[in-house]
Scaffold this motif. Structure first.
Motif, PDB file in Angstrom:
ATOM      1  N   LEU A  95       3.329  -1.536   4.147  1.00 21.03           N
ATOM      2  CA  LEU A  95       2.852  -0.160   4.153  1.00 21.03           C
ATOM      3  C   LEU A  95       4.028   0.784   3.939  1.00 21.03           C
ATOM      4  O   LEU A  95       5.002   0.765   4.713  1.00 21.03           O
ATOM      5  N   THR A  99      -1.334   5.297   5.496  1.00 17.19           N
ATOM      6  CA  THR A  99      -2.398   4.449   6.039  1.00 17.19           C
ATOM      7  C   THR A  99      -2.403   4.530   7.559  1.00 17.19           C
ATOM      8  O   THR A  99      -1.356   4.381   8.204  1.00 17.19           O
ATOM      9  N   ILE A 127      -6.937   1.188   8.373  1.00 21.75           N
ATOM     10  CA  ILE A 127      -7.097  -0.249   8.635  1.00 21.75           C
ATOM     11  C   ILE A 127      -7.458  -0.435  10.101  1.00 21.75           C
ATOM     12  O   ILE A 127      -6.757   0.061  10.997  1.00 21.75           O
ATOM     13  N   GLU A 174       0.131   4.526  -0.397  1.00 27.25           N
ATOM     14  CA  GLU A 174      -0.346   5.774   0.209  1.00 27.25           C
ATOM     15  C   GLU A 174      -0.326   5.676   1.732  1.00 27.25           C
ATOM     16  O   GLU A 174      -0.361   4.574   2.297  1.00 27.25           O
ATOM     17  N   ALA A 185       2.993   4.119   7.475  1.00 26.00           N
ATOM     18  CA  ALA A 185       1.970   3.741   8.454  1.00 26.00           C
ATOM     19  C   ALA A 185       1.959   4.748   9.597  1.00 26.00           C
ATOM     20  O   ALA A 185       3.015   5.173  10.078  1.00 26.00           O
ATOM     21  N   PRO A 224      -5.906   9.851   4.508  1.00 24.58           N
ATOM     22  CA  PRO A 224      -5.261   8.545   4.367  1.00 24.58           C
ATOM     23  C   PRO A 224      -6.260   7.393   4.258  1.00 24.58           C
ATOM     24  O   PRO A 224      -7.461   7.552   4.480  1.00 24.58           O
ATOM     25  N   HIS A 225      -5.725   6.223   3.905  1.00 23.71           N
ATOM     26  CA  HIS A 225      -6.471   4.974   4.077  1.00 23.71           C
ATOM     27  C   HIS A 225      -6.508   4.658   5.568  1.00 23.71           C
ATOM     28  O   HIS A 225      -5.751   5.242   6.364  1.00 23.71           O
ATOM     29  N   ILE A 240       0.878  -1.167   0.000  1.00 19.85           N
ATOM     30  CA  ILE A 240       0.000   0.000   0.000  1.00 19.85           C
ATOM     31  C   ILE A 240       0.917   1.219   0.000  1.00 19.85           C
ATOM     32  O   ILE A 240       1.649   1.472   0.961  1.00 19.85           O
TER      33      ILE A 240
END
Length: 508
Positions: free
Chosen positions: A294, A224, A261, A222, A297, A258-259, A220
């Motif tokens: 990531l 996160t 999780i 971008e 992160a 951001p993404h 990933i």
């Protein structure tokens, strides 16, 4: 053809040739300038890209899949020097008081923590971080609550095996990223019995830069956010998580949303709609197949570590003020951060928040009565809410009668059945209200999205006398009134008397 006609023809041909030459020169020059400008822009982008890489940011500068930050009237810069933020000031509590930077790792991957003395917590971030979901013991998460009835909370909270997270670096120093002394200093347990983000950081193993162990089934690129939650089905506690994730994004200066999780195994709730609106995407850790790497992160502090929660047990003296006033006259005991956050929520659902937007035609005063309803909140919930106002329907009917008989001005009484309304409609009802009434309960946390000049009337049972919503109103600069009950029964005449005085102040 006579001489006059011949002369005219020559003039026309000459003018045509001159015009053609002028057009040719113009377009040639324009094309050259356009190419020069594109080269200049490309050079600028390349420079920015190189700068971000040098600063351990997203090395590929790949933000095509991310939502932009909206323009917010109450926004104030987050990138000011946090070392100049006064200890226990409003900015230290609600903004960027993360002044102590600790670099843990560099070379290959990187990791650092930004610590706040005021909040006693850290926002940590790293690059080239590998998540191995099979090493995180917890339920899958994201299921329909009806499908996992009876599942225990312990199953939903993450238990991190060693190496659940890994990071590239030199193993000459240590196999593990940090030790217990570091965690005690920068990610203290505080009053949390099981600090899940501390457990996540403890699990991070350093993998040598040249090792083939660092295998990634997916990258990933971008930025996160990694979020762990506890009381995920309660609006108040979820707002503290939303706020913590928002602050972490701003403090780490992410250029786009951001993404996110969820590193927990909780089931879905209607509150997930706001998570998805606020951030670019939302996924559960266990939804990934194989390892996930990531590029950048950001580890979000627990909601318990925000001022919204800490204000329940420690004195936080902050008054809400406009960003415009604070820009001109900074004041350590005033803040616009909660107003900024409320605007962020409204903008995330595409509601206009511009300071200069045209006002809607007046169609009456909207009075929102926030109701408490039975609904299935989580797998361990019976579907019944605890009564905070034993005669809630009677109070609502009395307000409806007052509105019907009060013809001096138009008042629209809104029946706020939030448990059965989509999140966007809940936020719409809050932003359109000029008066919000409700018994003490998590639904009132939505006042964080209320617009300036909204008036709050809270009806408080003697069994639930807590300052949650008075504090939010104070920190947002909203007018607040309370009716404190003996027990849980509210005399309709007392509610109507207080309500009529509020409406009189609005010109009714």
């Amino acid at each position: 053809m006579n001489k006059t006609q011949s002369r005219l023809l020559k003039i026309v041909i000459f003018l045509f040739a001159l015009n053609s030459l002028s057009l040719c020169l113009y377009f040639s020059s324009h094309h050259h300038n356009s190419n020069s400008k594109q080269e200049e822009n490309h050079s600028s982008l390349t420079s920015n890209h190189r700068s971000q890489t040098e600063n351990n940011s997203n090395s590929n500068n790949n933000y095509f899949n991310l939502k932009p930050w909206p323009i917010l009237p109450s926004y104030l810069p987050w990138t000011q020097n946090p070392n100049k933020v006064t200890f226990r000031s409003c900015e230290a509590y609600f903004g960027n008081g993360f002044s102590r930077r600790v670099d843990v790792l560099s070379g290959g991957g990187w990791f650092r923590c930004l610590y706040s003395e005021t909040l006693r917590s850290s926002i940590c971030e790293g690059g080239s971080v590998r998540m191995v979901p099979e090493r995180i013991k917890m339920s899958r998460g994201g299921e329909r609550v009806e499908d996992v009835i009876g599942r225990g909370e312990e199953e939903e909270l993450p238990d991190f095996e060693n190496g659940a997270f890994e990071i590239l670096g030199s193993t000459a120093r240590s196999k593990w990223l940090v030790d217990e002394a570091f965690l005690d200093s920068f990610v203290p347990d505080g009053d949390v019995m099981r600090h899940t983000m501390r457990g996540l950081i403890r699990s991070i193993r350093v993998v040598d830069n040249n090792s083939k162990e660092f295998h990634c089934d997916q990258w990933i690129e971008e930025p996160t956010l990694l979020v762990t939650r506890f009381e995920y089905a309660n609006v108040f506690h979820t707002v503290t998580d939303w706020y913590s994730a928002y602050v972490a994004s701003r403090v780490t200066d992410l250029p786009y949303r951001p993404h996110l999780i969820f590193v927990d195994g909780h089931s879905r709730t209607p509150l997930e709609g706001t998570w998805k609106a606020l951030f670019s995407s939302v996924r559960y850790a266990k939804a990934f197949s194989g390892s996930v790497c990531l590029r950048h992160a950001v580890l979000v502090p627990l909601g318990y570590e925000t001022a919204l929660f800490k204000g329940l047990t420690e004195k936080i003296i902050c008054q809400g003020a406009s960003a415009h006033d604070l820009w001109q006259n900074p004041d350590d005991q005033k803040t616009a951060r909660l107003s900024e956050f409320g605007e962020m929520i409204r903008a995330a659902f595409d509601f206009p928040v511009s300071r200069h937007r045209a006002e809607k035609p007046f169609s009456g005063h909207n009075v929102l009565f926030v109701r408490r309803e039975d609904y299935l909140a989580h797998p361990r919930h019976a579907g019944k809410v605890e009564s905070r106002l034993s005669n809630e329907q009677e109070v609502f009917d009395s307000l409806q009668t007052w509105v019907s008989n009060h013809l001096e001005c138009k008042v629209n009484l809104i029946n706020g059945l939030f448990a059965h309304m989509p999140m966007k409609e809940q936020v719409r009802a809050i932003q359109d209200a000029c008066v919000i009434i409700g018994a003490h309960g998590a639904g009132l946390t939505h006042i964080v999205s209320a617009t300036p000049k909204t008036i709050i009337l809270e009806i408080i049972s003697s069994y639930f006398r807590r300052p949650h919503f008075q504090l939010i109103a104070e920190w947002k600069g909203l007018e607040y009134h309370a009716i404190n009950l003996d027990g849980s029964y509210a005399h309709p005449s007392i509610v109507i008397d207080r309500f009529s005085r509020i409406m009189k102040s609005l010109g009714c």
